[in-house]
Design an enzyme around this catalytic site. Structure first.
Site, mmCIF file in Angstrom:
data_model
loop_
_atom_site.group_PDB
_atom_site.id
_atom_site.type_symbol
_atom_site.label_atom_id
_atom_site.label_comp_id
_atom_site.label_asym_id
_atom_site.label_seq_id
_atom_site.Cartn_x
_atom_site.Cartn_y
_atom_site.Cartn_z
ATOM 1 N N SER A 94 33.484 -26.769 -9.896
ATOM 2 C CA SER A 94 34.422 -26.405 -10.970
ATOM 3 C C SER A 94 35.321 -25.210 -10.604
ATOM 4 O O SER A 94 36.521 -25.243 -10.927
ATOM 5 C CB SER A 94 33.673 -26.153 -12.284
ATOM 6 N N GLU A 112 27.868 -16.485 -11.982
ATOM 7 C CA GLU A 112 26.835 -17.264 -11.291
ATOM 8 C C GLU A 112 25.625 -16.340 -11.124
ATOM 9 O O GLU A 112 25.765 -15.210 -10.669
ATOM 10 C CB GLU A 112 27.367 -17.768 -9.943
ATOM 11 N N ASP A 158 28.243 -24.938 -18.077
ATOM 12 C CA ASP A 158 27.634 -26.049 -17.324
ATOM 13 C C ASP A 158 26.243 -25.642 -16.831
ATOM 14 O O ASP A 158 26.034 -25.452 -15.627
ATOM 15 C CB ASP A 158 28.576 -26.396 -16.151
HETATM 16 C C1 LIG Z 1 25.223 -27.399 -12.821
HETATM 17 S S1 LIG Z 1 25.413 -26.036 -11.770
HETATM 18 C C2 LIG Z 1 27.090 -25.604 -11.920
HETATM 19 C C3 LIG Z 1 28.053 -26.517 -11.258
HETATM 20 C C4 LIG Z 1 29.503 -26.107 -11.391
HETATM 21 N N1 LIG Z 1 29.848 -25.762 -12.763
HETATM 22 C C5 LIG Z 1 30.413 -27.216 -10.920
HETATM 23 O O1 LIG Z 1 30.892 -27.998 -11.746
HETATM 24 O O2 LIG Z 1 30.664 -27.295 -9.725
HETATM 25 C C6 LIG Z 1 24.663 -24.724 -12.665
HETATM 26 C C7 LIG Z 1 24.767 -23.388 -11.979
HETATM 27 O O3 LIG Z 1 24.353 -22.373 -12.914
HETATM 28 C C8 LIG Z 1 23.664 -21.361 -12.216
HETATM 29 N N2 LIG Z 1 22.866 -20.685 -13.252
HETATM 30 C C9 LIG Z 1 21.646 -21.005 -13.753
HETATM 31 N N3 LIG Z 1 21.325 -20.201 -14.782
HETATM 32 C C10 LIG Z 1 22.378 -19.350 -14.960
HETATM 33 C C11 LIG Z 1 22.658 -18.316 -15.890
HETATM 34 N N4 LIG Z 1 21.787 -17.981 -16.867
HETATM 35 N N5 LIG Z 1 23.830 -17.659 -15.776
HETATM 36 C C12 LIG Z 1 24.743 -17.993 -14.802
HETATM 37 N N6 LIG Z 1 24.526 -18.973 -13.899
HETATM 38 C C13 LIG Z 1 23.364 -19.649 -13.979
HETATM 39 C C14 LIG Z 1 22.889 -22.120 -11.158
HETATM 40 O O4 LIG Z 1 22.567 -21.259 -10.077
HETATM 41 C C15 LIG Z 1 23.881 -23.198 -10.769
HETATM 42 O O5 LIG Z 1 24.683 -22.787 -9.685
#
Ligand SMILES: C[S@@+](CC[C@H](N)C(=O)[O-])C[C@H]1O[C@@H](n2cnc3c(N)ncnc32)[C@H](O)[C@@H]1O
Length: 275
Positions: A94, A112, A158
């Protein structure tokens, strides 16, 4: 800070990413019909770029049944999204998709929580004055980084859906963000494994006080197997003009390539809360 086990590289370019990123591109284009500067907050950004032919993505090959089905002769309604993927080289997450579409006066803020992913994303955008990367918790950021000075914005949420509490955290996070930025467009992705958790999430959103909510869902099959990603949805708060009119055909085009003609396959675009 809580540890993050989830690594998006295993799932990059899968059908869930295709639905999410095709809708993301549509939303950005729609918001950019106005010339006023746009702020984008990507709360769960990941690393931004994924090599589908190496490492985690090559091991699962989930992308083969996702973006792998769209690259050749993409349906016209998906040509914008697929063209971006082709032009960016590695599969764009994204942040890379948003960055590619920013106009010179728009800006992107990424959060992140995984330390290595945050560092890698920060290195990638180090020289970019339109992008800021925070090693920061998304739920805390929704309170702290809104509203933007631009007063026009898209917030992409996400989460990794690692635990059963994630739907409740998402409903709370959306309500928190909306309280601070009521005119913002919020778009959040959610998995469809079984009906009950999704039904509860949508009911929570209907009770939350947040106004103007539309969902766009694509199921590859009946969502009855709790260990399979049977479908996914995007819930959009304050959807831009013509979202409800244009999204059905985009989802149908996605399902035409990503589905395998399962009788339980379906797409839905539905308003769940009025303006
Ligand atoms: C589904 S992936 C995101 C993919 C990205 N949005 C894309 O479309 O390419 C979820 C991400 O959230 C991160 N994550 C998990 N918990 C989080 C939090 N509480 N705050 C921020 N990032 C977090 C994970 O490390 C992971 O990289």
């Amino acid at each position: 800070m809580a540890a993050v086990n989830y690594r998006h590289a295993f799932h990059a370019g899968n059908f869930g990413d295709c639905v999410k990123h095709a809708v993301l591109v549509w939303l950005l284009r729609a918001l950019q019909r106005k010339v006023a500067p746009l702020y984008v907050l990507d709360t769960h950004a990941g690393v931004g770029r994924y090599d589908l032919n190496a490492g985690a993505a090559a091991r699962t090959e989930e992308w083969q049944r996702g973006i792998g089905q769209l690259l050749d002769d993409p349906p016209p309604l998906l040509a914008d999204y697929v063209g971006l993927v082709q032009s960016l080289g590695l599969y764009p997450g994204s942040p890379a998709i948003v960055r590619a579409l920013l106009r010179p006066y728009d800006r992107l803020v990424c959060c992140e929580l995984h330390p290595e992913d945050a560092a890698s994303l920060r290195r990638h955008f180090a020289a970019d004055t339109q992008v800021a990367v925070h090693h920061r918790d998304a739920w805390e950021a929704l309170g702290a980084l809104l509203p933007p000075k631009e007063r026009r914005g898209l917030v992409l949420i996400d989460p990794p859906f690692e635990g059963p509490q994630e739907f409740a955290a998402l409903a709370d996070g959306l309500a928190t963000g909306w309280q601070r930025f009521r005119t913002g467009v919020f778009a959040t992705w959610y998995p469809f494994k079984q009906r009950a958790p999704v039904r509860q999430f949508l009911a929570d959103m209907q009770q939350s006080g947040v106004r103007d909510i539309v969902i766009a869902e694509l199921c590859l099959r009946e969502p009855v197997d709790p260990v399979r990603l049977n479908g996914c949805g995007m819930l959009v708060v304050n959807p831009p003009y013509r979202f409800e009119q244009e999204l059905p055909a985009i989802l149908t085009a996605l399902l035409g390539r990503l589905g395998d003609r399962d009788p339980g396959a379906a797409t839905t675009v539905r308003r769940i809360v009025d303006e």
